[in-house]
Write an enzyme that holds these catalytic residues in place. Structure first.
Site, PDB file in Angstrom:
ATOM      1  N   ASP A 124       0.793  -1.088  -0.210  1.00  0.00           N
ATOM      2  CA  ASP A 124      -0.181  -0.139   0.003  1.00  0.00           C
ATOM      3  C   ASP A 124       0.834   1.213   0.179  1.00  0.00           C
ATOM      4  OD1 ASP A 124      -2.013  -1.832   0.162  1.00  0.00           O
ATOM      5  OD2 ASP A 124      -2.760  -1.376   2.277  1.00  0.00           O
ATOM      6  N   PHE A 160       2.439   1.884  -3.411  1.00  0.00           N
ATOM      7  CA  PHE A 160       1.011   2.311  -4.156  1.00  0.00           C
ATOM      8  C   PHE A 160       0.918   3.941  -3.909  1.00  0.00           C
ATOM      9  CE2 PHE A 160      -3.432   3.156  -5.013  1.00  0.00           C
ATOM     10  CZ  PHE A 160      -3.656   2.681  -6.404  1.00  0.00           C
ATOM     11  N   SER A 180     -36.465  -5.600 -14.222  1.00  0.00           N
ATOM     12  CA  SER A 180     -36.052  -6.453 -13.205  1.00  0.00           C
ATOM     13  C   SER A 180     -36.374  -7.884 -13.590  1.00  0.00           C
ATOM     14  CB  SER A 180     -36.860  -5.785 -11.993  1.00  0.00           C
ATOM     15  OG  SER A 180     -37.667  -6.619 -11.471  1.00  0.00           O
ATOM     16  N   LEU A 181     -36.356  -8.854 -12.438  1.00  0.00           N
ATOM     17  CA  LEU A 181     -36.729 -10.126 -12.738  1.00  0.00           C
ATOM     18  C   LEU A 181     -37.774 -10.493 -12.143  1.00  0.00           C
ATOM     19  CD1 LEU A 181     -32.830 -11.263 -12.070  1.00  0.00           C
ATOM     20  CD2 LEU A 181     -33.928 -11.134 -14.478  1.00  0.00           C
ATOM     21  N   GLU A 215     -25.876 -17.763 -11.477  1.00  0.00           N
ATOM     22  CA  GLU A 215     -24.995 -16.580 -10.625  1.00  0.00           C
ATOM     23  C   GLU A 215     -25.513 -16.283  -9.488  1.00  0.00           C
ATOM     24  OE1 GLU A 215     -25.154 -13.211 -13.335  1.00  0.00           O
ATOM     25  OE2 GLU A 215     -24.907 -14.487 -15.154  1.00  0.00           O
ATOM     26  N   LYS A 235     -27.048 -13.741  -6.845  1.00  0.00           N
ATOM     27  CA  LYS A 235     -27.878 -12.562  -6.749  1.00  0.00           C
ATOM     28  C   LYS A 235     -27.584 -11.512  -5.710  1.00  0.00           C
ATOM     29  CE  LYS A 235     -32.731 -11.030  -7.259  1.00  0.00           C
ATOM     30  NZ  LYS A 235     -32.659  -9.828  -6.452  1.00  0.00           N
ATOM     31  N   GLU A 280     -23.934  -4.813 -10.155  1.00  0.00           N
ATOM     32  CA  GLU A 280     -24.358  -4.398  -9.033  1.00  0.00           C
ATOM     33  C   GLU A 280     -23.188  -4.012  -8.093  1.00  0.00           C
ATOM     34  OE1 GLU A 280     -27.535  -5.347  -9.091  1.00  0.00           O
ATOM     35  OE2 GLU A 280     -28.392  -5.253  -7.048  1.00  0.00           O
ATOM     36  N   LYS A 320     -30.025 -17.736 -15.935  1.00  0.00           N
ATOM     37  CA  LYS A 320     -30.396 -17.010 -17.415  1.00  0.00           C
ATOM     38  C   LYS A 320     -29.984 -18.106 -18.315  1.00  0.00           C
ATOM     39  CE  LYS A 320     -28.376 -13.122 -15.350  1.00  0.00           C
ATOM     40  NZ  LYS A 320     -27.048 -12.063 -15.211  1.00  0.00           N
ATOM     41  N   LYS A 346     -35.196 -16.805  -4.722  1.00  0.00           N
ATOM     42  CA  LYS A 346     -34.898 -15.986  -3.831  1.00  0.00           C
ATOM     43  C   LYS A 346     -34.724 -16.606  -2.483  1.00  0.00           C
ATOM     44  CE  LYS A 346     -36.394 -11.796  -3.635  1.00  0.00           C
ATOM     45  NZ  LYS A 346     -35.861 -10.253  -3.814  1.00  0.00           N
TER      46      LYS A 346
HETATM   47  S1  IVH Z   1     -29.633 -10.032 -14.478  1.00  0.00           S
HETATM   48  C1  IVH Z   1     -32.923  -8.378 -17.350  1.00  0.00           C
HETATM   49  N1  IVH Z   1     -27.856 -11.001 -12.657  1.00  0.00           N
HETATM   50  O1  IVH Z   1     -31.529  -8.271  -9.163  1.00  0.00           O
HETATM   51  C2  IVH Z   1     -32.139  -9.010 -16.106  1.00  0.00           C
HETATM   52  N2  IVH Z   1     -29.439  -9.123 -11.733  1.00  0.00           N
HETATM   53  O2  IVH Z   1     -34.480  -8.510  -8.784  1.00  0.00           O
HETATM   54  C3  IVH Z   1     -31.246  -8.126 -15.970  1.00  0.00           C
HETATM   55  N3  IVH Z   1     -29.186  -8.667  -9.474  1.00  0.00           N
HETATM   56  O3  IVH Z   1     -32.556  -5.589 -11.155  1.00  0.00           O
HETATM   57  C4  IVH Z   1     -30.647  -8.597 -14.413  1.00  0.00           C
HETATM   58  N4  IVH Z   1     -27.443 -10.098  -9.086  1.00  0.00           N
HETATM   59  O4  IVH Z   1     -30.387  -5.275 -10.053  1.00  0.00           O
HETATM   60  C5  IVH Z   1     -28.793 -10.118 -12.607  1.00  0.00           C
HETATM   61  N5  IVH Z   1     -26.286 -11.840 -11.056  1.00  0.00           N
HETATM   62  C6  IVH Z   1     -27.269 -10.983 -11.747  1.00  0.00           C
HETATM   63  C7  IVH Z   1     -27.727 -10.385 -10.378  1.00  0.00           C
HETATM   64  C8  IVH Z   1     -28.915  -9.327 -10.703  1.00  0.00           C
HETATM   65  C9  IVH Z   1     -28.199  -8.957  -8.337  1.00  0.00           C
HETATM   66  C10 IVH Z   1     -30.158  -7.668  -9.280  1.00  0.00           C
HETATM   67  C11 IVH Z   1     -30.518  -6.430 -10.509  1.00  0.00           C
HETATM   68  C12 IVH Z   1     -32.035  -6.895 -10.914  1.00  0.00           C
HETATM   69  C13 IVH Z   1     -32.665  -7.538  -9.575  1.00  0.00           C
HETATM   70  C14 IVH Z   1     -33.817  -8.170 -10.021  1.00  0.00           C
END
Ligand code: IVH
Length: 351
Positions: free
Chosen positions: A34, A37, A83-84, A114, A116, A174, A300, A324
């Site tokens: 550090d 740096f 959103s999802l 992935e 969340k 995020e 996805k 969730k």
């Molecule tokens: S994909 C169209 N991947 O969760 C879909 N979202 O409840 C694009 N989030 O609005 C989102 N981790 O803010 C995606 N690995 C991840 C995520 C993620 C957190 C959030 C994101 C989204 C929300 C949906």
């Protein structure tokens, strides 16, 4: 030092500091101390002060903040930030899989799983490999321009490594506040409030509630120098643009990594729902061990053509869904109570 020499040194230092930032904050694998740096950064800042004509908005010196934003400008997203849909059980996930299979008439399907991340969604626009704008999700159609604050997040590249990225694209991710930082902020706040003579109850009321809200509040700070002290972090997970060279989501994440973005290594390419469920169960057990909070898993469809075919409902994509987890709060046995004595002599019970 001549102007020419200064320009050359500023370029060198910027490049070196970018590289060390990447090793430290993206790869978690620093190769200098550090102290070393900080010395390089000091030299850069001092040269940029002497020769302001060389100060670039993408210089590593911008990480320390200083820019004040009075009102965050509203920006319309080029790619709406949808959103999802949510699921809470294996059964609901099976329904999702059935809907996908029906539309794709039993083609082979791969899913990407992935974590969340429980943070604040952000859309980053890059032009010619440089970060030009960072916008919060807002209502999905338009959000706040928080670029000055986001530039202080050291894992977000201000300049990309060389690569086959298009002239302009958006990457979405995020912003999170690591648990360690959240705890540190609360400890500092508690110490300050103790010093100011607040009672334990009053202190409890004033502490930061959870990392997500604290990350969100931090991003809306007017003074980016404050944001710089908060050690926010950012995981990226979706690319938007034209002329990408890849055809699947999984490949896009590899590319994003290659260009210098921090992409989670806890990503799984799954050939069927059984493997998806294994991933979900694995991380439900191991989530405590992550240094940050997650609230589920995102599933996805991997192939972009299949994603396109599936499309969107009025609100959410048909090619992705969230699973969730139940909230992390749980009952526990209180084993012992200790006491912590603050600098002022105030005694705080510790469970
Ligand atoms: S994909 C169209 N991947 O969760 C879909 N979202 O409840 C694009 N989030 O609005 C989102 N981790 O803010 C995606 N690995 C991840 C995520 C993620 C957190 C959030 C994101 C989204 C929300 C949906």
């Amino acid at each position: 030092m001549t102007k020419e020499q200064a320009g050359k040194r500023i370029k060198e230092l910027s490049h070196e500091l970018d590289e060390h930032n990447y090793k430290y904050y993206v790869q978690s694998n620093p190769t200098i101390s550090d102290y070393e740096f900080d010395k390089l950064l000091e030299e850069l800042i001092s040269l940029e002060k002497q020769f302001p004509e060389f100060l670039s908005p993408h210089s590593p010196s911008q990480r320390v903040g200083g820019a004040i934003t009075k009102d965050f400008a509203t920006v319309v997203h080029k790619y709406p930030m949808m959103s999802l849909g949510n699921t809470y059980s294996e059964e609901e996930l099976r329904d999702f899989d059935q809907r996908v299979r029906k539309i794709l008439s039993d083609e082979k399907i791969e899913y990407v799983c992935e974590l969340k991340f429980d943070g604040v969604a952000i859309g980053l626009t890059y032009k010619d490999g440089e970060l030009v704008r960072a916008v919060t999700r807002g209502d999905g159609v338009q959000g706040d321009d928080v670029t000055a604050n986001v530039k202080t997040i050291r894992s977000i590249p201000l300049k990309l490594k060389k690569g086959d990225f298009p002239a302009e694209f958006v990457i979405r991710g995020e912003i999170i506040l690591p648990r360690k930082e959240f705890d540190r902020m609360n400890a500092e706040l508690a110490a300050q409030l103790t010093e100011d003579g607040f009672s334990d109850d009053e202190i409890n009321e004033r502490l930061y509630r959870n990392p997500r809200n604290t990350a969100s509040g931090t991003l809306k700070q007017q003074d980016s120098a404050i944001v710089a002290t908060r050690n926010l972090d950012c995981f990226l997970y979706a690319l938007y643009g034209d002329n990408f060279s890849f055809k699947t989501h999984f490949e896009s994440l590899d590319k994003a990594r290659e260009w210098g973005f921090k992409v989670s290594d806890k990503v799984c390419l799954c050939s069927n729902l059984k493997v998806v469920m294994q991933y979900i169960n694995e991380w439900e057990h191991k989530r405590e061990k992550l240094g940050f909070e997650i609230d589920g898993v995102v599933i996805k469809v991997n192939n972009y053509r299949q994603q396109q075919e599936l499309g969107f409902t009025s609100k959410v994509p048909r090619w992705a869904i969230a699973y969730k987890y139940k909230a992390e709060a749980a009952a526990t046995v209180l084993n012992d109570i200790g006491y912590q004595i603050g600098r002022t002599g105030a005694i705080t019970p510790v469970a």
